[in-house]
Structures are given as C-alpha cells and as structure tokens.
Design a protein around this motif. Structure first.
Motif, PDB file in Angstrom:
ATOM      1  N   PRO A  14     -16.535   3.810  13.202  1.00  0.00           N
ATOM      2  CA  PRO A  14     -15.354   4.657  13.390  1.00  0.00           C
ATOM      3  C   PRO A  14     -15.023   5.428  12.118  1.00  0.00           C
ATOM      4  O   PRO A  14     -15.345   5.009  11.012  1.00  0.00           O
ATOM      5  N   LEU A  15     -14.357   6.579  12.317  1.00  0.00           N
ATOM      6  CA  LEU A  15     -13.975   7.414  11.182  1.00  0.00           C
ATOM      7  C   LEU A  15     -12.934   6.700  10.327  1.00  0.00           C
ATOM      8  O   LEU A  15     -12.055   6.020  10.839  1.00  0.00           O
ATOM      9  N   SER A  16     -13.033   6.904   9.025  1.00  0.00           N
ATOM     10  CA  SER A  16     -12.023   6.364   8.121  1.00  0.00           C
ATOM     11  C   SER A  16     -10.755   7.202   8.256  1.00  0.00           C
ATOM     12  O   SER A  16     -10.782   8.323   8.768  1.00  0.00           O
ATOM     13  N   ARG A  17      -9.634   6.667   7.784  1.00  0.00           N
ATOM     14  CA  ARG A  17      -8.383   7.423   7.815  1.00  0.00           C
ATOM     15  C   ARG A  17      -8.511   8.706   7.006  1.00  0.00           C
ATOM     16  O   ARG A  17      -7.966   9.736   7.373  1.00  0.00           O
ATOM     17  N   ARG A  18      -9.251   8.634   5.901  1.00  0.00           N
ATOM     18  CA  ARG A  18      -9.451   9.819   5.071  1.00  0.00           C
ATOM     19  C   ARG A  18     -10.186  10.897   5.864  1.00  0.00           C
ATOM     20  O   ARG A  18      -9.809  12.071   5.845  1.00  0.00           O
ATOM     21  N   ASP A  19     -11.239  10.509   6.598  1.00  0.00           N
ATOM     22  CA  ASP A  19     -11.981  11.466   7.411  1.00  0.00           C
ATOM     23  C   ASP A  19     -11.122  12.007   8.549  1.00  0.00           C
ATOM     24  O   ASP A  19     -11.205  13.188   8.902  1.00  0.00           O
ATOM     25  N   GLU A  20     -10.293  11.147   9.138  1.00  0.00           N
ATOM     26  CA  GLU A  20      -9.382  11.607  10.182  1.00  0.00           C
ATOM     27  C   GLU A  20      -8.408  12.643   9.618  1.00  0.00           C
ATOM     28  O   GLU A  20      -8.129  13.652  10.265  1.00  0.00           O
ATOM     29  N   ALA A  21      -7.904  12.377   8.410  1.00  0.00           N
ATOM     30  CA  ALA A  21      -6.977  13.316   7.773  1.00  0.00           C
ATOM     31  C   ALA A  21      -7.686  14.643   7.508  1.00  0.00           C
ATOM     32  O   ALA A  21      -7.130  15.718   7.774  1.00  0.00           O
ATOM     33  N   TYR A  22      -8.918  14.585   7.016  1.00  0.00           N
ATOM     34  CA  TYR A  22      -9.677  15.807   6.753  1.00  0.00           C
ATOM     35  C   TYR A  22      -9.893  16.594   8.045  1.00  0.00           C
ATOM     36  O   TYR A  22      -9.684  17.809   8.078  1.00  0.00           O
ATOM     37  N   ASN A  23     -10.325  15.904   9.098  1.00  0.00           N
ATOM     38  CA  ASN A  23     -10.565  16.577  10.378  1.00  0.00           C
ATOM     39  C   ASN A  23      -9.293  17.227  10.910  1.00  0.00           C
ATOM     40  O   ASN A  23      -9.327  18.338  11.439  1.00  0.00           O
ATOM     41  N   PHE A  24      -8.164  16.525  10.751  1.00  0.00           N
ATOM     42  CA  PHE A  24      -6.893  17.090  11.201  1.00  0.00           C
ATOM     43  C   PHE A  24      -6.549  18.341  10.395  1.00  0.00           C
ATOM     44  O   PHE A  24      -6.180  19.371  10.965  1.00  0.00           O
ATOM     45  N   ILE A  25      -6.668  18.257   9.075  1.00  0.00           N
ATOM     46  CA  ILE A  25      -6.338  19.393   8.203  1.00  0.00           C
ATOM     47  C   ILE A  25      -7.224  20.590   8.554  1.00  0.00           C
ATOM     48  O   ILE A  25      -6.745  21.721   8.692  1.00  0.00           O
ATOM     49  N   ARG A  26      -8.516  20.345   8.721  1.00  0.00           N
ATOM     50  CA  ARG A  26      -9.459  21.416   9.057  1.00  0.00           C
ATOM     51  C   ARG A  26      -9.090  22.057  10.395  1.00  0.00           C
ATOM     52  O   ARG A  26      -9.043  23.276  10.524  1.00  0.00           O
ATOM     53  N   ALA A  27      -8.832  21.225  11.399  1.00  0.00           N
ATOM     54  CA  ALA A  27      -8.472  21.740  12.725  1.00  0.00           C
ATOM     55  C   ALA A  27      -7.155  22.514  12.671  1.00  0.00           C
ATOM     56  O   ALA A  27      -7.014  23.566  13.307  1.00  0.00           O
TER      57      ALA A  27
END
Length: 142
Positions: A14-27
């Motif tokens: 599963p994605l880390s919280r950091r990766d989730e935050a990055y994906n959210f920011i990018r989107a």
C-alpha cells in the motif's frame, strides 16, 4: 471539495501517507491550477493539521515538492507542467523527448538514410548559391 486519491488495488504494497499526500497534491494542482492548502490536505487524507504539515515537510525535504515560504498556497511540483504537456502530446500520438531513445516507434516508420556524397560536383556558372569567387574557380579562373 473532495479529490480522489489513487488507491493501490494490484495487491502490491500500500501507498505510504507521504505518497498519498503527493498524489493528492499533484491531482489537486492538475485539476484546479493552484496548490492545495494544509486544510485541503488534512481533509483529503483524514489526518490532523500537524500530520498534514509534517507530510508536506517530508515531501519538501525529499525534493518532491517545493514550498514558497510564508505563502498560504505555496506548494508546487517541480517539472509538473512539462510532464503534463508531454503526457498530452503522447495521448495525441506525438513521439517526444526520450521516447525515441526508449525505443518507442516513430509513427512515420523508419526514415531513409541520407546518402553520403563521395564527390561534390563543380559549381556551375548558373548556380544561384555560388559566390562570385566560386564561379571564377569553377570556370578555371583564379
């Protein structure tokens, strides 16, 4: 104002919280054209404000994002605009950038090789591209 977050469904880690935050920011930046606030990140990830700030700090330290000090919405992703433009060009069928080196075939197929000239013929007196000294040399004058 919710933005969907990419969920890993292929059985991989599963994605880390950091990766989730990055994906959210990018989107968010891609969709709205501006950076999200800490409150947007907090709400999207379901974390506290302190945790959202820590995630943004981690992304900045990892150089995945850049921050403008003191700005409320000062988060940017280096190279994001270029990346989005290249994605759009590829969707339209263009071969761009490093695609050629990566082995992506050119849409027009292989182009013929340029013939190597072993001999360059003498300039004709009527050659429009010849200079006056070239014409004299071609006519035997010096």
């Amino acid at each position: 104002m919710g933005v969907s977050i990419a969920v890993n469904t292929d059985g991989a880690k599963p994605l880390s919280r950091r990766d989730e935050a990055y994906n959210f920011i990018r989107a968010y930046i891609t969709r709205t054209g501006q950076s999200p606030s800490i409150n947007n990140i907090m709400a999207a990830l379901g974390v506290s404000k302190t945790r959202a700030k820590a995630l943004v700090h981690q992304l900045a330290v990892a150089k995945m994002i850049e921050r403008v000090p003191g700005a409320q919405r000062g988060i940017s992703i280096p190279g994001l605009f270029r990346e989005l433009v290249l994605e759009e060009l590829r969707r339209e069928g263009y071969v761009v950038d490093k695609d050629i080196m990566a082995g992506v075939p050119c849409p027009q197929g292989h182009l013929p090789l340029i013939a190597i000239l072993e001999h360059i013929p003498a300039l004709e007196a009527g050659d429009l591209h010849a200079t006056p000294s070239d014409r004299r040399a071609a006519n035997g004058g010096g």
